[in-house]
Design a protein around this motif. Structure first.
Motif, PDB file in Angstrom:
ATOM      1  N   SER A  64       0.815  -1.209   0.000  1.00 29.52           N
ATOM      2  CA  SER A  64       0.000   0.000   0.000  1.00 29.52           C
ATOM      3  C   SER A  64       0.857   1.270   0.000  1.00 29.52           C
ATOM      4  N   LEU A  65       2.016   1.237   0.646  1.00 29.63           N
ATOM      5  CA  LEU A  65       2.899   2.406   0.649  1.00 29.63           C
ATOM      6  C   LEU A  65       3.389   2.702  -0.763  1.00 29.63           C
ATOM      7  N   PHE A  66       3.822   1.672  -1.482  1.00 26.41           N
ATOM      8  CA  PHE A  66       4.274   1.900  -2.850  1.00 26.41           C
ATOM      9  C   PHE A  66       3.122   2.374  -3.728  1.00 26.41           C
ATOM     10  N   ALA A  67       1.939   1.850  -3.502  1.00 26.35           N
ATOM     11  CA  ALA A  67       0.784   2.280  -4.298  1.00 26.35           C
ATOM     12  C   ALA A  67       0.566   3.784  -4.148  1.00 26.35           C
ATOM     13  N   MET A  68       0.697   4.305  -2.944  1.00 23.81           N
ATOM     14  CA  MET A  68       0.550   5.750  -2.734  1.00 23.81           C
ATOM     15  C   MET A  68       1.708   6.516  -3.367  1.00 23.81           C
ATOM     16  N   GLN A  69       2.920   5.957  -3.319  1.00 20.55           N
ATOM     17  CA  GLN A  69       4.056   6.596  -3.984  1.00 20.55           C
ATOM     18  C   GLN A  69       3.837   6.641  -5.493  1.00 20.55           C
ATOM     19  N   LEU A  70       3.254   5.589  -6.033  1.00 18.91           N
ATOM     20  CA  LEU A  70       2.974   5.527  -7.459  1.00 18.91           C
ATOM     21  C   LEU A  70       1.942   6.583  -7.845  1.00 18.91           C
ATOM     22  N   VAL A  71       0.897   6.730  -7.053  1.00 18.20           N
ATOM     23  CA  VAL A  71      -0.103   7.762  -7.312  1.00 18.20           C
ATOM     24  C   VAL A  71       0.550   9.139  -7.287  1.00 18.20           C
ATOM     25  N   ASP A  72       1.371   9.389  -6.282  1.00 16.88           N
ATOM     26  CA  ASP A  72       2.065  10.677  -6.166  1.00 16.88           C
ATOM     27  C   ASP A  72       2.969  10.920  -7.375  1.00 16.88           C
ATOM     28  N   PHE A  73       3.722   9.906  -7.781  1.00 12.38           N
ATOM     29  CA  PHE A  73       4.599  10.015  -8.948  1.00 12.38           C
ATOM     30  C   PHE A  73       3.804  10.369 -10.199  1.00 12.38           C
ATOM     31  N   VAL A  74       2.720   9.650 -10.423  1.00 16.32           N
ATOM     32  CA  VAL A  74       1.897   9.864 -11.618  1.00 16.32           C
ATOM     33  C   VAL A  74       1.351  11.290 -11.633  1.00 16.32           C
ATOM     34  N   GLU A  75       0.855  11.751 -10.496  1.00 15.67           N
ATOM     35  CA  GLU A  75       0.308  13.105 -10.437  1.00 15.67           C
ATOM     36  C   GLU A  75       1.376  14.156 -10.722  1.00 15.67           C
ATOM     37  N   ARG A  76       2.526  14.028 -10.101  1.00 14.34           N
ATOM     38  CA  ARG A  76       3.597  15.014 -10.294  1.00 14.34           C
ATOM     39  C   ARG A  76       4.211  14.932 -11.683  1.00 14.34           C
ATOM     40  N   PHE A  96       3.055  13.709 -14.547  1.00 12.47           N
ATOM     41  CA  PHE A  96       2.207  13.966 -15.706  1.00 12.47           C
ATOM     42  C   PHE A  96       1.246  15.142 -15.511  1.00 12.47           C
ATOM     43  N   GLY A  97       1.319  15.797 -14.346  1.00 12.90           N
ATOM     44  CA  GLY A  97       0.501  16.975 -14.110  1.00 12.90           C
ATOM     45  C   GLY A  97      -0.992  16.693 -14.113  1.00 12.90           C
ATOM     46  N   ILE A  98      -1.363  15.555 -13.544  1.00 11.50           N
ATOM     47  CA  ILE A  98      -2.776  15.190 -13.474  1.00 11.50           C
ATOM     48  C   ILE A  98      -3.176  15.026 -12.012  1.00 11.50           C
ATOM     49  N   GLU A  99      -4.472  14.982 -11.777  1.00  7.05           N
ATOM     50  CA  GLU A  99      -4.980  14.703 -10.436  1.00  7.05           C
ATOM     51  C   GLU A  99      -5.706  13.365 -10.482  1.00  7.05           C
ATOM     52  N   VAL A 100      -5.261  12.445  -9.646  1.00 13.72           N
ATOM     53  CA  VAL A 100      -5.915  11.142  -9.540  1.00 13.72           C
ATOM     54  C   VAL A 100      -7.043  11.306  -8.539  1.00 13.72           C
ATOM     55  N   ASP A 101      -8.267  11.250  -9.048  1.00 13.81           N
ATOM     56  CA  ASP A 101      -9.454  11.448  -8.221  1.00 13.81           C
ATOM     57  C   ASP A 101      -9.800  10.170  -7.454  1.00 13.81           C
ATOM     58  N   ALA A 102     -10.674  10.320  -6.471  1.00 18.54           N
ATOM     59  CA  ALA A 102     -11.086   9.177  -5.651  1.00 18.54           C
ATOM     60  C   ALA A 102     -11.619   8.029  -6.501  1.00 18.54           C
ATOM     61  N   GLU A 103     -12.382   8.350  -7.559  1.00 20.66           N
ATOM     62  CA  GLU A 103     -12.939   7.275  -8.387  1.00 20.66           C
ATOM     63  C   GLU A 103     -11.869   6.563  -9.215  1.00 20.66           C
ATOM     64  N   ASP A 104     -10.687   7.183  -9.349  1.00 25.94           N
ATOM     65  CA  ASP A 104      -9.575   6.560 -10.075  1.00 25.94           C
ATOM     66  C   ASP A 104      -8.744   5.633  -9.194  1.00 25.94           C
ATOM     67  N   LEU A 105      -8.934   5.721  -7.880  1.00 25.59           N
ATOM     68  CA  LEU A 105      -8.120   4.949  -6.934  1.00 25.59           C
ATOM     69  C   LEU A 105      -8.598   3.502  -6.821  1.00 25.59           C
ATOM     70  N   LEU A 106      -8.663   2.852  -7.949  1.00 25.13           N
ATOM     71  CA  LEU A 106      -9.020   1.441  -8.014  1.00 25.13           C
ATOM     72  C   LEU A 106      -7.752   0.646  -8.290  1.00 25.13           C
ATOM     73  N   ILE A 107      -7.600  -0.467  -7.606  1.00 26.45           N
ATOM     74  CA  ILE A 107      -6.393  -1.279  -7.779  1.00 26.45           C
ATOM     75  C   ILE A 107      -6.174  -1.651  -9.243  1.00 26.45           C
ATOM     76  N   ASP A 108      -7.250  -1.859  -9.978  1.00 23.84           N
ATOM     77  CA  ASP A 108      -7.111  -2.247 -11.384  1.00 23.84           C
ATOM     78  C   ASP A 108      -6.437  -1.162 -12.224  1.00 23.84           C
ATOM     79  N   ASN A 109      -6.537   0.094 -11.832  1.00 24.08           N
ATOM     80  CA  ASN A 109      -5.873   1.169 -12.570  1.00 24.08           C
ATOM     81  C   ASN A 109      -4.366   1.188 -12.347  1.00 24.08           C
ATOM     82  N   PHE A 110      -3.882   0.439 -11.362  1.00 26.05           N
ATOM     83  CA  PHE A 110      -2.467   0.492 -10.988  1.00 26.05           C
ATOM     84  C   PHE A 110      -1.780  -0.866 -11.003  1.00 26.05           C
ATOM     85  N   ARG A 111      -2.450  -1.898 -11.491  1.00 24.63           N
ATOM     86  CA  ARG A 111      -1.917  -3.265 -11.491  1.00 24.63           C
ATOM     87  C   ARG A 111      -0.696  -3.463 -12.368  1.00 24.63           C
ATOM     88  N   THR A 112      -0.664  -2.793 -13.504  1.00 28.74           N
ATOM     89  CA  THR A 112       0.406  -3.006 -14.480  1.00 28.74           C
ATOM     90  C   THR A 112       0.886  -1.666 -15.025  1.00 28.74           C
TER      91      THR A 112
END
Length: 83
Positions: free
Chosen positions: A37-49, A51-67
């Motif tokens: 779970s810690l790496f998953a949050m780091q991955l979200v942070d990396f993606v946002e910074r 690519f200049g996007i905001e990962v919304d609550a509805e995007d926080l699905l494990i399937d969006n980050f599996r691969t």
């Protein structure tokens, strides 16, 4: 298929984090035991910074980050909406 630059950027980030040379585009990083779970949050942070996007609550699905491919597809969707 997502942009090759996005795939490379996400893949390189994961490879560095997992101390591997590469991460196959379709490798499930959760099933492979490379992430938690810690790496998953780091991955979200990396993606946002990166690519200049905001990962919304509805995007926080494990399937969006599996691969790498799924993360890249999420980035592509989010950047297309912002354009």
């Amino acid at each position: 298929m997502a942009n090759n630059n996005v795939i490379k950027t996400v893949g390189d980030f994961m490879a560095r984090a997992f101390e591997r040379d590469t991460v196959p585009v379709d490798e499930d990083i959760f099933e492979s035991g490379f992430t938690n779970s810690l790496f998953a949050m780091q991955l979200v942070d990396f993606v946002e910074r990166q690519f200049g996007i905001e990962v919304d609550a509805e995007d926080l699905l494990i399937d969006n980050f599996r691969t790498v491919a799924r993360v890249a597809a999420l980035v592509e969707r989010k950047t297309a909406r912002a354009a």
